[in-house]
Motif scaffolding. Sequence first.
Motif, mmCIF file in Angstrom:
data_model
loop_
_atom_site.group_PDB
_atom_site.id
_atom_site.type_symbol
_atom_site.label_atom_id
_atom_site.label_comp_id
_atom_site.label_asym_id
_atom_site.label_seq_id
_atom_site.Cartn_x
_atom_site.Cartn_y
_atom_site.Cartn_z
ATOM 1 N N ARG A 11 0.864 -1.175 0.000
ATOM 2 C CA ARG A 11 0.000 0.000 0.000
ATOM 3 C C ARG A 11 0.901 1.225 0.000
ATOM 4 O O ARG A 11 1.751 1.390 0.867
ATOM 5 C CB ARG A 11 -0.900 0.032 1.230
ATOM 6 N N ILE A 12 0.704 2.078 -1.005
ATOM 7 C CA ILE A 12 1.462 3.316 -1.121
ATOM 8 C C ILE A 12 0.516 4.361 -1.685
ATOM 9 O O ILE A 12 -0.264 4.077 -2.589
ATOM 10 C CB ILE A 12 2.725 3.144 -1.986
ATOM 11 N N TYR A 13 0.545 5.566 -1.139
ATOM 12 C CA TYR A 13 -0.378 6.616 -1.535
ATOM 13 C C TYR A 13 0.030 7.194 -2.885
ATOM 14 O O TYR A 13 1.064 7.836 -3.011
ATOM 15 C CB TYR A 13 -0.406 7.706 -0.462
ATOM 16 N N ASP A 15 -1.570 9.658 -5.495
ATOM 17 C CA ASP A 15 -2.698 10.577 -5.594
ATOM 18 C C ASP A 15 -2.922 11.172 -6.974
ATOM 19 O O ASP A 15 -3.969 11.738 -7.231
ATOM 20 C CB ASP A 15 -2.554 11.700 -4.572
ATOM 21 N N CYS A 19 2.308 10.491 -10.120
ATOM 22 C CA CYS A 19 2.833 9.558 -9.108
ATOM 23 C C CYS A 19 2.814 8.129 -9.643
ATOM 24 O O CYS A 19 3.738 7.355 -9.395
ATOM 25 C CB CYS A 19 2.011 9.638 -7.834
ATOM 26 N N ARG A 40 -4.337 2.486 -8.820
ATOM 27 C CA ARG A 40 -4.329 3.840 -8.264
ATOM 28 C C ARG A 40 -5.519 4.093 -7.339
ATOM 29 O O ARG A 40 -5.376 4.730 -6.288
ATOM 30 C CB ARG A 40 -4.320 4.856 -9.392
ATOM 31 N N SER A 42 -7.239 2.103 -5.374
ATOM 32 C CA SER A 42 -7.135 1.469 -4.056
ATOM 33 C C SER A 42 -5.762 1.662 -3.420
ATOM 34 O O SER A 42 -5.497 1.107 -2.359
ATOM 35 C CB SER A 42 -7.462 -0.015 -4.162
ATOM 36 N N CYS A 43 -4.874 2.427 -4.070
ATOM 37 C CA CYS A 43 -3.521 2.713 -3.556
ATOM 38 C C CYS A 43 -2.741 1.439 -3.261
ATOM 39 O O CYS A 43 -2.094 1.306 -2.225
ATOM 40 C CB CYS A 43 -3.580 3.602 -2.320
ATOM 41 N N ARG A 44 -2.808 0.487 -4.181
ATOM 42 C CA ARG A 44 -2.109 -0.785 -4.007
ATOM 43 C C ARG A 44 -1.189 -1.045 -5.182
ATOM 44 O O ARG A 44 -1.509 -0.715 -6.318
ATOM 45 C CB ARG A 44 -3.092 -1.935 -3.874
ATOM 46 N N ARG A 66 7.764 8.134 -0.003
ATOM 47 C CA ARG A 66 6.438 7.957 0.587
ATOM 48 C C ARG A 66 6.451 6.731 1.488
ATOM 49 O O ARG A 66 7.276 5.839 1.328
ATOM 50 C CB ARG A 66 5.375 7.760 -0.498
ATOM 51 N N ARG A 67 5.501 6.682 2.393
ATOM 52 C CA ARG A 67 5.385 5.533 3.289
ATOM 53 C C ARG A 67 4.883 4.321 2.507
ATOM 54 O O ARG A 67 3.957 4.422 1.709
ATOM 55 C CB ARG A 67 4.418 5.855 4.411
#
Length: 84
Positions: A11-13, A15, A19, A40, A42-44, A66-67
Amino acid sequence: MSGQVCCMELRIYLDCPACCRKMKRVLLRMKEIEQHMIERQSCRVSVCGRFDPGDVAIKIRKKMNRRVEILDVQIFNNHDGQPE
């Protein structure tokens, strides 16, 4: 872990489309990753290949700034393709 194929879900944001393009570029430059899929909405991000999951997550975190959260890791045997 050079003899085992690993599939990992992160999982990484992400947006914006820029990105996602940067994420794709980072993944394509990593030689140990054979397949990837970016979702994109589901940010996966899913990646498969011959790698150590912790090392790949750290590389992605450093390059994307990014986290990164590891959601799932599956390790497959080289001989029969079944999960361990």
